[in-house]
Write a protein that holds these residues in place. Structure first.
Motif, PDB file in Angstrom:
ATOM      1  N   GLY A 187       0.212   5.304   0.802  1.00  0.00           N
ATOM      2  CA  GLY A 187      -0.934   5.993   0.761  1.00  0.00           C
ATOM      3  C   GLY A 187      -2.145   5.649   1.492  1.00  0.00           C
ATOM      4  N   ASP A 188      -2.559   6.218   2.381  1.00  0.00           N
ATOM      5  CA  ASP A 188      -3.601   5.947   3.387  1.00  0.00           C
ATOM      6  C   ASP A 188      -5.164   5.852   2.808  1.00  0.00           C
ATOM      7  N   SER A 189      -5.106   6.337   1.818  1.00  0.00           N
ATOM      8  CA  SER A 189      -6.468   5.877   1.219  1.00  0.00           C
ATOM      9  C   SER A 189      -6.897   4.726   0.716  1.00  0.00           C
ATOM     10  N   CYS A 190      -6.028   4.469   0.184  1.00  0.00           N
ATOM     11  CA  CYS A 190      -6.377   3.419  -0.637  1.00  0.00           C
ATOM     12  C   CYS A 190      -6.311   1.747  -0.185  1.00  0.00           C
ATOM     13  N   SER A 191      -6.511   1.100  -0.932  1.00  0.00           N
ATOM     14  CA  SER A 191      -7.299  -0.803  -0.132  1.00  0.00           C
ATOM     15  C   SER A 191      -6.105  -1.768  -0.562  1.00  0.00           C
ATOM     16  N   ALA A 192      -6.118  -2.282   0.210  1.00  0.00           N
ATOM     17  CA  ALA A 192      -5.843  -3.668  -1.124  1.00  0.00           C
ATOM     18  C   ALA A 192      -6.300  -5.255  -0.011  1.00  0.00           C
ATOM     19  N   LEU A 218       0.873  -1.231  -0.240  1.00  0.00           N
ATOM     20  CA  LEU A 218       0.259  -0.289  -0.258  1.00  0.00           C
ATOM     21  C   LEU A 218       1.147   1.152  -0.094  1.00  0.00           C
TER      22      LEU A 218
END
Lengths: 479, 432
Positions: A395-400, A393
């Motif tokens: 950045g703190d706005s993404c998701s996995a 990941l």
């Protein structure tokens, strides 16, 4: 400055231009009549029309799948054209007969058909919207007995081969998008490698969507006969529109006894506006290979960097005893991209083996999902699978997300699955920064290392391009 | 009163065919106190609809079997529990028979007032906060069988472990028996471990009765800085070949700040056993060690559906799930770790191992990760295989019979879970 250097320098989606050529486009809407029209335009035999109509009737009873971890507005299947082709005569004896605008387009895309025809050892089939516009190196391949034709030409010249293998790996009723493609597919590539033959060069197809309101529905069929080998490369781009275009393709691979097919993809469809998420390609693709013969092998390698929505699971049906399947994937999502991609390994034959290595990188506000299925049937004694799927990941706005399905129905099989999710650690970044390397380059190098297991599986030129593509995509993602 | 329409819908869809369903609910010994919960459960059931295999929760559950069985509500026969209370729990035992809390068979004399058990209805009637939480919990629950439980409960028990208590192990027996075949029972248990408490709770669920559907809901709250060891044991079955029973358990755990919970679940198999777990780490710095062992045999079906949700920063979850499959049994595990946006610094490890002792068995595994935060370290692993031939050879060459050698290896495999049980008699029970 090379083309790739220019791309890296420009930052924006380099393939976002459109080509102003005279096209023949069917009116919007999908009905049995549309299917008949496509078949008539292509002057197809009766059996193929029946195949299309059967698929269309199945499609009408189906609904779009909703289980994927992606969100997008419903697609209006009546609000797009199902056939678009450059208005030029369909049969060409040489590239001289191809519209110069199209050739220029492929030059701009970095697919120098002319040059490759003369110099390189890669045979290219270029598919523009719905039809194949140029296939190079045909003669040299034919001398080796290798058939590499556009799908339409193959239907005319080798109907018995097409009829024998079409829909044997991905049947028309397999799923919603497979049925749609089977009903309206316009063109694509066909490859047949005869027994005891190693393809004298790598084969390549380049797909280009040019028209705003048309979908692209190509179909690729590759048959590797006994003891043969082929390496096939696929690339894709599309112009930059505010509306979404649909790409619903099918790739079918058949490997007979002791044959091997290596299929590599660098997918860089237009991903939509990185700020607003507007536009971009909906990439709903069915790719499947069947290791029909004993000791056969199919290897998928993919680098997915484009598309607004990706919904794609290249898989292998390991039917022949001792056959093996491989899947190597890098999926990078940035901006507002969403990807739900992975593989299926269906073990049926004895002592079948499969390897799955995937690397998912998610940045900005993007979402990246690995979804893979490994199934061991009761007959697959001695089956073996190893899966590794890692996510990173940025950045703190993404998701996995990771959704593996591991299904075993025999005692004598071994499956191992491991996965991890992490971010680039401050220690790693510090190590680079300490040596005078800025954060962006550091991230690029770390990501490159993270994906190394997959890049080494790509043909050399593709590997270099893929790494540069990833670096370019990650620009501005590092805060 | 549950609305007539809702009752009809519940009767039509849930497999519960009591003509007197409304009467069943009205006959609650505590009057209409739980009616709001019944209404909320019924409405939730109607919202969620019948389970089918396309629901992610039921991918590996034979929902045809679930839906085709018709059940009636349980009668009022409440037999003696015949509990064998482990010596470590002397003076601290609670009996739940056919879903009803039975104080006359319970014994908390050894708890020194640190453990308090009350009827669910009494708590709902006197604690508005608890009553509100109960309704909210029912309305937000995504499990359809939890909704059915809420729709049908007439009774239940709430256990409070007081703040700062340090308690010896508490034994809870939830048992089904002495009722008409084809009955459904709905045990419901809430445990609230107070702040800074230290407790060990053993729940034994003995529901393997022919043609009985047990639909349990256990809700547990672990207070801030509390420490809880929780064991949930399903002993061996007592039903004959060809007989059918269903046991579904919904376990919902909420952990608060800096709390620690360890869990060991062990089941010996049942014709259809389903555990649905929702474990929420809601306070900063809490940790869970979750271990489970499932050993279905014959034609048993065992399914575990688990969600571990990190919603607060710096939480840790360590999950080990082991399955041993014999004969033509099948086991499935669908386990997901979810790290929410604000849960930075989360650490999670998840491991699922399947040991196949038969060529006719089946094991399906889905170890999932859903990560919405970049500051995490999460991993999962899964394996599927048989006993190692080299290890077998090693043991055989030292004179062990094949059966004994397999048994030794199996014990080693399950030991990772059973060794985590700190109460000797319970550990022996599971190991045997």
């Amino acid at each position: 400055m090379t083309d790739l250097d220019q791309v890296v320098a420009r930052k924006e989606y380099k393939h976002g231009f459109t080509t102003d050529i005279d096209t023949e486009t069917l009116e919007k809407g999908l009905s049995e009549d549309t299917v008949r029209k496509i078949s008539a335009i292509k002057n197809e035999p009766e059996w193929l029309l029946k195949f299309r109509l059967k698929a269309f009737r199945m499609w009408k009873k189906m609904s779009p799948p909703v289980w994927a971890n992606v969100k997008f507005p419903p697609v209006d299947f009546q609000d797009m054209s199902y056939y678009s082709a450059p208005r030029k005569k369909p049969t060409r004896k040489s590239l001289d007969e191809v519209d110069p605008e199209i050739l220029e387009t492929f030059e701009r895309l970095g697919i120098p058909i002319e040059e490759q025809k003369r110099l390189s050892n890669v045979a290219v089939d270029a598919v523009f919207d719905s039809v194949s516009v140029a296939t190079t190196h045909k003669k040299k391949l034919m001398e080796a007995g290798v058939i590499f034709l556009s799908f339409s030409e193959a239907v005319k010249e080798f109907p018995e081969l097409i009829e024998k293998y079409l829909g044997t790996v991905v049947p028309p009723g397999d799923n919603f998008y497979a049925a749609l493609n089977s009903a309206v597919f316009s063109d694509g590539s066909f490859v047949y490698i005869p027994p005891d033959t190693v393809s004298p060069m790598e084969l390549s197809t380049y797909f280009r969507i040019n028209t705003e309101e048309s979908g692209q529905f190509e179909r690729t069929l590759i048959v590797a006969a006994e003891r043969s080998y082929v390496s096939y490369i696929e690339g894709c781009t599309a112009p930059q529109f505010d509306s979404n275009q649909l790409h619903a393709a099918i790739v079918e691979l058949v490997a007979l006894d002791d044959a091997e097919i290596k299929y590599s993809t660098v997918q860089n469809w237009y991903p939509g506006d990185p700020e607003t998420g507007k536009g971009g390609i909906f990439n709903f693709v069915v790719k499947r290979g069947k290791c029909q013969g004993k000791n056969s092998k199919i290897s998928w390698t993919q680098v997915e960097t484009g598309s607004a929505i990706t919904w794609k699971y290249p898989g292998c049906i390991l039917k022949g005893d001792n056959s093996s399947g491989e899947f190597y994937s890098v999926a990078l999502t940035t901006g507002h991209q969403q990807a739900d991609t992975g593989t299926k390994m269906i073990h049926i034959g004895k002592n079948t083996k499969s390897v799955i290595i995937t690397k998912g990188i998610s940045a900005d506000s993007a979402s990246n999902t690995y979804r893979g299925r490994v199934f061991i049937s009761p007959s697959a004694t001695g089956a073996r699978n190893y899966t590794q799927c890692d996510s990173m990941l940025v950045g703190d706005s993404c998701s996995a997300h990771t959704f593996p399905y591991i299904e075993g129905a025999t005692e004598f099989a071994q499956l191992e699955h491991e996965a991890s999710t992490s971010k680039i650690s401050d220690d790693q970044l510090f190590y680079f920064r300490q040596r005078g390397i800025d954060a962006e380059e550091a991230v690029s190098a770390i990501v490159s290392g993270f994906c190394k297991d997959v890049f080494v599986q790509l043909p050399m030129e593709f590997s270099v391009e893929a790494q540069k593509l990833l670096a370019m995509k990650l620009e501005d993602s590092v805060g | 009163m549950v609305t007539e329409q809702a009752v009809k819908r519940l009767q039509d869809c849930s497999g519960v065919v009591a003509d007197d369903l409304a009467a069943h609910l009205d006959s609650s010994p505590i009057g209409a106190v739980l009616t709001p919960a019944n209404v909320a459960g019924t409405e939730r059931f109607i919202e969620l609809g019948l389970p089918h295999s396309k629901h992610e929760m039921f991918t590996y559950v034979n929902t045809g079997t679930v839906n085709s069985h018709r059940y009636i509500t349980a009668g009022e026969t409440l037999p003696s529990p015949c509990m064998d209370v482990p010596p470590e729990c002397s003076g601290r035992s609670i009996a739940i028979i056919n879903g009803s809390y039975r104080p006359e068979y319970s014994d908390l004399t050894g708890a020194d007032g640190q453990i308090v058990a009350r009827h669910l209805g009494d708590v709902v009637a006197n604690d508005r906060l608890f009553a509100g939480d109960l309704i909210r919990s029912i309305k937000n629950d995504k499990d359809v069988f939890s909704a059915i439980n809420s729709a049908l409960i007439k009774e239940g028990v709430v256990i409070d472990i007081v703040e700062n208590a340090i308690t010896e192990p508490l034994f809870i027996m939830s048992k089904t028996g002495g009722i008409n075949e084809g009955a459904v029972t709905t045990p419901r248990l809430s445990i609230r471990a107070g702040e800074n408490s230290r407790s060990t709770v053993i729940i034994v669920t003995d529901h393997n009765q022919p043609d009985i559907f047990t639909d349990s809901v256990f809700e547990i709250t672990v207070g801030a800085k509390a420490h809880m060891d929780l064991y949930m044991i399903q002993p061996g079955k007592k039903i004959k070949k060809g007989e059918f029973s269903q046991s579904f358990t919904r376990l919902k755990v909420v952990q608060n700040e800096n709390s620690y919970a360890s869990f060991v679940g062990a089941s010996a198999g049942s014709p259809l056993l389903r555990s649905s777990v929702e474990w929420r780490l809601t306070g900063k710095g809490c940790k869970v060690d979750y271990k489970s062992l499932s050993q279905p045999a014959g034609a048993d079906v065992a399914h575990l559906f688990a969600r571990f949700v990190h919603t607060a920063p710096e939480c840790e979850s360590d999950i080990v799930i082991r399955n041993i499959v014999r004969d033509s049994a099948s086991v499935s595990t669908d386990s997901t770790v979810i790290v929410s946006r604000g849960a930075f610094g989360s650490v999670s490890r998840q491991l699922v191992n399947n040991l196949m002792l038969s060529g006719n068995g089946r094991a399906d595994t889905k170890p999932n990760l859903m990560i919405f935060n970049d500051d995490v370290k999460c991993s999962h692993g899964a394996t599927f295989g048989q006993t190692d031939p080299e290890q077998l050879l090693y043991l055989r060459s030292r004179g062990l019979s094949e059966r004994r050698a397999v048994s030794v290896l199996t014990e080693g495999f399950s030991g990772v879970v059973t060794d985590a049980i700190k109460v000797p008699s319970i550990r022996e029970m599971v190991a045997s």
